[in-house]
Scaffold this active site. Structure first.
Site, mmCIF file in Angstrom:
data_model
loop_
_atom_site.group_PDB
_atom_site.id
_atom_site.type_symbol
_atom_site.label_atom_id
_atom_site.label_comp_id
_atom_site.label_asym_id
_atom_site.label_seq_id
_atom_site.Cartn_x
_atom_site.Cartn_y
_atom_site.Cartn_z
ATOM 1 N N HIS A 37 14.037 -28.344 16.856
ATOM 2 C CA HIS A 37 13.802 -27.973 15.457
ATOM 3 C C HIS A 37 12.953 -26.713 15.405
ATOM 4 O O HIS A 37 11.944 -26.601 16.095
ATOM 5 C CB HIS A 37 13.062 -29.115 14.733
ATOM 6 C CG HIS A 37 12.883 -28.851 13.268
ATOM 7 N ND1 HIS A 37 13.802 -29.249 12.332
ATOM 8 C CD2 HIS A 37 11.900 -28.226 12.587
ATOM 9 C CE1 HIS A 37 13.385 -28.882 11.126
ATOM 10 N NE2 HIS A 37 12.228 -28.257 11.262
ATOM 11 N N ASP A 56 10.604 -36.418 1.914
ATOM 12 C CA ASP A 56 10.511 -34.995 2.242
ATOM 13 C C ASP A 56 11.345 -34.149 1.285
ATOM 14 O O ASP A 56 10.946 -33.045 0.924
ATOM 15 C CB ASP A 56 10.944 -34.725 3.688
ATOM 16 C CG ASP A 56 10.740 -33.256 4.050
ATOM 17 O OD1 ASP A 56 9.576 -32.802 3.989
ATOM 18 O OD2 ASP A 56 11.718 -32.553 4.342
ATOM 19 N N ARG A 85 6.799 -28.552 -3.150
ATOM 20 C CA ARG A 85 5.926 -27.589 -2.455
ATOM 21 C C ARG A 85 6.446 -26.167 -2.630
ATOM 22 O O ARG A 85 5.677 -25.217 -2.779
ATOM 23 C CB ARG A 85 5.846 -27.931 -0.960
ATOM 24 C CG ARG A 85 4.949 -29.132 -0.681
ATOM 25 C CD ARG A 85 5.140 -29.632 0.723
ATOM 26 N NE ARG A 85 4.835 -28.642 1.723
ATOM 27 C CZ ARG A 85 5.414 -28.584 2.935
ATOM 28 N NH1 ARG A 85 6.321 -29.475 3.277
ATOM 29 N NH2 ARG A 85 5.080 -27.668 3.793
ATOM 30 N N SER A 130 6.263 -33.052 7.362
ATOM 31 C CA SER A 130 7.629 -32.782 6.897
ATOM 32 C C SER A 130 8.592 -32.687 8.084
ATOM 33 O O SER A 130 9.634 -33.337 8.121
ATOM 34 C CB SER A 130 7.619 -31.466 6.091
ATOM 35 O OG SER A 130 8.900 -30.933 5.958
ATOM 36 N N LYS A 171 11.235 -36.027 9.669
ATOM 37 C CA LYS A 171 12.691 -35.862 9.771
ATOM 38 C C LYS A 171 13.155 -36.040 11.211
ATOM 39 O O LYS A 171 14.171 -36.671 11.479
ATOM 40 C CB LYS A 171 13.095 -34.476 9.260
ATOM 41 C CG LYS A 171 13.059 -34.378 7.746
ATOM 42 C CD LYS A 171 13.433 -33.000 7.248
ATOM 43 C CE LYS A 171 12.376 -31.980 7.552
ATOM 44 N NZ LYS A 171 12.369 -30.775 6.787
#
Ligand code: URA
Length: 435
Positions: free
Chosen positions: A82, A161, A168, A183, A187
């Site tokens: 990620h 999220d 946000r 966040s 995930k």
């Protein structure tokens, strides 16, 4: 318990208890706590921070706010990667097939682009016919068969999220280290992979603008992942200039294809080889990163990584003729070179400005509802350290916008460049590895 009391407590910098954090997240997801209270809490967290304990609890509460994926029907060590986002970041498109070609099992859920950063799903969708909506059995079967799938998140995965990130984004609370860590990690943990490699970007085009904050975020996420039983490592990579040359969806897919055919830009390939080596060691397929790198280089050179990419595109319904002949991708109406206005060594190409310009040319979205022009974007001709004379091509823009609009954007693009009369030392895209 009242939400307002929790906001005041956090505003005073006092640590929240597990019960209080879970009260907030559960209440927010089921609609009992309104956006404005959650937003006030996020702003209090941005200013007062969270302890590691609070961040771990927040991550866990978010992870379990919806369904979590069970990948136990997929054979082997599942490894995920990620990135915290950047400009021209097509790493997943190149890295996934490279790792799968070496025997790795990549079951990846990716996201969409927002603002100046691009998203892997949008890039993939520039390939006609391709679907990112593969769920359940189909996802499992594809990964078991070819070792690779890149899909979109299902609606029911980490709903906390989805709501919190959208909030946000419009309340100026994205750049909080505990909120980013929770966040990203909620995930990744809900997606069910055994091993996680995080690419924390740093510099002008990243959320983290300096090494200290990038290191803090990377260390925090690695610690959360390890504490929750996943083999987690992180790379800190440079995002002061765009990664590679292409920025924009189909333009980046074309660069990814060239990279898998052995013609990739050096910064992108260095990031892919470093990340891929760590992922192969995490998977238990290589004894060390040196051995892993050799395997990755071999599988790019012998065409197997490119073959994996083709198999994934076919399995997800994409028209493979575009991959075999990238000149088939639709071209933007206006393809306009941008010329250097000064002579010297390029000392900076502000990634943020290039990312925003690409978005304005049509290549990105300002809100999640915007549609993207897949053919739009920017292709750099030069990178930091290159010497240019006045009138040399710096980059080329691709757009379907009218002349007045793109001429204004060209002025913004020119403002992204700085020059030096002295030679610029080339620095590595890899800043640090956190284990
Ligand atoms: N990427 C995410 O998934 N979440 C953030 O908060 C920032 C980057």
């Amino acid at each position: 318990m009242r939400m307002v009391d929790l906001i005041i407590k956090k505003r005073q910098g006092i640590e929240l208890t597990e019960e209080e954090i879970r009260f907030w997240i559960t209440g927010y997801v089921n609609g009992e706590i309104p956006d404005y209270q959650s937003s006030a809490m996020q702003m209090a967290i941005l200013f007062k921070g969270m302890t590691k304990k609070e961040t771990s609890i927040l991550t866990d509460a978010m992870e379990h706010s919806g369904e979590t994926l069970d990948l136990s029907n997929i054979n082997g060590v599942k490894v995920d990667k990620h990135s915290t986002g950047g400009v021209g970041d097509k790493t997943s498109l190149v890295l996934g097939p490279m790792v799968a070609a070496c025997g790795g099992v990549v079951a990846k859920l990716s996201g969409r682009g927002l603002g100046h950063t691009g998203g892997t799903l949008d890039k993939l969708e520039s390939i006609p016919g391709l679907t990112i909506s593969i769920e359940g059995k189909r996802f499992e079967e594809q990964v078991n068969k070819i070792g690779l799938a890149i899909a979109g998140q299902t609606k029911s995965l980490v709903p906390a999220d989805k709501k919190m990130y959208a909030l946000r984004d419009v309340t100026g609370t994205v750049e909080s280290i505990p909120l980013i860590a929770a966040s990203v990690m909620s995930k990744k943990l809900a997606s069910g992979s055994d091993a996680i490699l995080l690419d924390v970007t740093v510099g002008d085009g990243a959320f983290m603008k300096n090494m200290d904050s990038a290191r803090e975020l990377a260390q925090l996420m690695v610690e959360i992942g390890k504490n929750l039983g996943r083999n987690t490592k992180a790379i800190i990579s440079d995002m002061s200039e765009p990664l590679g040359f292409a920025v924009g969806n189909s333009l980046e897919v074309k660069e990814a294809i060239a990279s898998l055919q052995g013609h990739g830009p050096s910064d992108l390939m260095e990031l892919c080889y470093t990340a891929g080596s760590i992922m192969l060691v995490q998977s238990g397929l290589s004894k060390n990163v040196e051995e892993a790198r050799k395997a990755l280089e071999e599988n790019v050179a012998n065409g197997k990584a490119f073959e994996k990419f083709c198999l994934m595109i076919e399995a997800q319904g994409g028209d493979i003729s575009y991959i075999k002949d990238p000149s088939k991708f639709e071209m933007a109406k206006n393809i306009v070179p941008v010329y250097a206005t000064e002579e010297g060594y390029i000392s900076n190409i502000k990634a943020l400005t290039i990312g925003v310009s690409s978005m304005k040319l049509g290549g990105g979205r300002e809100t999640l509802e915007d549609t993207i022009d897949m053919s739009a974007g920017i292709v750099l001709a030069k990178k930091i350290g290159d010497f240019v004379k006045k009138g040399d091509i710096l980059c080329t823009i691709y757009t379907n916008k009218d002349e007045k609009t793109y001429k204004e954007i060209i002025q913004e693009i020119l403002s992204a460049y700085s020059y030096s009369q002295f030679k610029i030392e080339h620095t590595s895209v890899i800043k640090e590895v956190i284990e």
